[in-house]
Design a protein around this motif. Structure first.
Motif, mmCIF file in Angstrom:
data_model
loop_
_atom_site.group_PDB
_atom_site.id
_atom_site.type_symbol
_atom_site.label_atom_id
_atom_site.label_comp_id
_atom_site.label_asym_id
_atom_site.label_seq_id
_atom_site.Cartn_x
_atom_site.Cartn_y
_atom_site.Cartn_z
ATOM 1 N N GLU A 39 0.838 -1.209 0.000
ATOM 2 C CA GLU A 39 0.000 0.000 0.000
ATOM 3 C C GLU A 39 0.873 1.259 0.000
ATOM 4 N N GLU A 40 1.993 1.191 0.730
ATOM 5 C CA GLU A 40 2.877 2.345 0.801
ATOM 6 C C GLU A 40 3.534 2.582 -0.565
ATOM 7 N N SER A 41 3.905 1.478 -1.207
ATOM 8 C CA SER A 41 4.535 1.570 -2.528
ATOM 9 C C SER A 41 3.573 2.187 -3.545
ATOM 10 N N VAL A 42 2.328 1.710 -3.530
ATOM 11 C CA VAL A 42 1.317 2.257 -4.453
ATOM 12 C C VAL A 42 1.126 3.746 -4.193
ATOM 13 N N ALA A 43 1.043 4.110 -2.917
ATOM 14 C CA ALA A 43 0.785 5.522 -2.571
ATOM 15 C C ALA A 43 1.968 6.407 -2.968
ATOM 16 N N LEU A 44 3.184 5.922 -2.740
ATOM 17 C CA LEU A 44 4.362 6.737 -3.081
ATOM 18 C C LEU A 44 4.481 6.885 -4.604
ATOM 19 N N LEU A 45 4.276 5.781 -5.333
ATOM 20 C CA LEU A 45 4.363 5.887 -6.797
ATOM 21 C C LEU A 45 3.289 6.846 -7.323
#
Ligand code: SIN
Length: 274
Positions: free
Chosen positions: A211-217
């Motif tokens: 979820e963090e990866s999706v949000a940062l991208l």
């Protein structure tokens, strides 16, 4: 020969030149402009496939794209073609070519043969300017991150996009490789830092919760998608555009339904990215 800025963040126009007749000095000037601006645009070129290949070979060895249909008789040339009765185009979303490879293609050289009466422009985005405009907190956050890139969702057997685009792509069975690259790339030639993630092929930030990866991208993509980092190229037949895949994104607009658009693309080998 004259070279002038195309956009504030990316691109330069090279006027009054025939790319088949460049002296070594002119070529060196063009190479420096390519390094500094990330994309170059030449108008009114009259290129045979042989001349397109010869120009490309001045930049380095040709990187044969495994998935694009090749031009008959010219395996070096990938066809970027949308027929009048096709709905989907090639490259119709922000991406950078070959980021799924360990050594992504350095650049792509695209020559326009047939352009619709209106529409079919290509947008370019400058990754160095986008990186430079991040605030210090975000720069620190992304500094040492790495991202995984892949191609199965675009070129693979199960890709809905590949199925929908018909016979424009080949070798679906060869798709599936992934590669890991830094999120902040120090450009191998200019030494300038730029963002190196893209919506087309970046799958995730490595070692980060999904979820963090999706949000940062998403946050980085929204930042890069601001108009201030873009240049829009309006094509005419005979235009030659080339871009550095390590410092730009591009997006072929699909707003010309009912018309044919046909270009030839050659990609040049790159190096592993550190
Ligand atoms: C591509 O993504 O390489 C194609 C760009 C274009 O058709 O303008």
């Amino acid at each position: 020969m004259q070279i002038s800025k195309a956009g504030e963040a990316v691109g330069a126009v090279v006027d009054d030149v025939d790319v088949t007749k460049l002296s070594d000095d002119q070529f060196a000037e063009i190479r420096a402009a390519f390094r500094d601006h990330g994309a170059l645009f030449f108008r009114d070129q009259k290129l045979t496939p042989e001349a397109h290949i010869a120009f490309a070979q001045r930049w380095g060895p040709i990187d044969l794209n495994r998935f694009f249909k090749r031009r008959e008789g010219y395996p070096e040339i990938a066809e970027v073609l949308k027929e009048a009765d096709q709905q989907l185009n090639i490259g119709g979303g922000w991406h950078t070519d070959h980021s799924y490879d360990e050594a992504p293609a350095m650049g792509s050289i695209l020559y326009a043969l047939e352009i619709p009466p209106s529409g079919g422009d290509t947008l370019f985005a400058g990754m160095a300017a986008a990186y430079a405009a991040l605030d210090d907190e975000m720069k620190a956050r992304v500094e040492n991150l790495q991202a995984r890139h892949g191609n199965a969702h675009v070129f693979g057997e199960e890709s809905e996009y590949r199925k929908a685009i018909g016979d424009r792509y080949t070798n679906a069975d060869q798709a599936g490789q992934t590669a890991i690259h830094p999120v902040v790339l120090t450009h191998p030639e200019s030494g300038v830092k730029g963002l190196y993630v893209n919506p087309g092929f970046t799958l995730e930030i490595v070692d980060m919760a999904p979820e963090e990866s999706v949000a940062l991208l998403r946050q980085l993509y929204e930042h890069i998608q601001q108009d201030r980092f873009h240049y829009r190229h309006k094509w005419s037949a005979g235009d030659l555009a080339m871009w550095d895949n390590r410092s730009t994104w591009h997006y072929a607009l699909n707003d010309y339904q009912g018309h044919r658009r046909y270009l030839n693309r050659i990609t040049i080998e790159g190096v592993a990215l550190a």
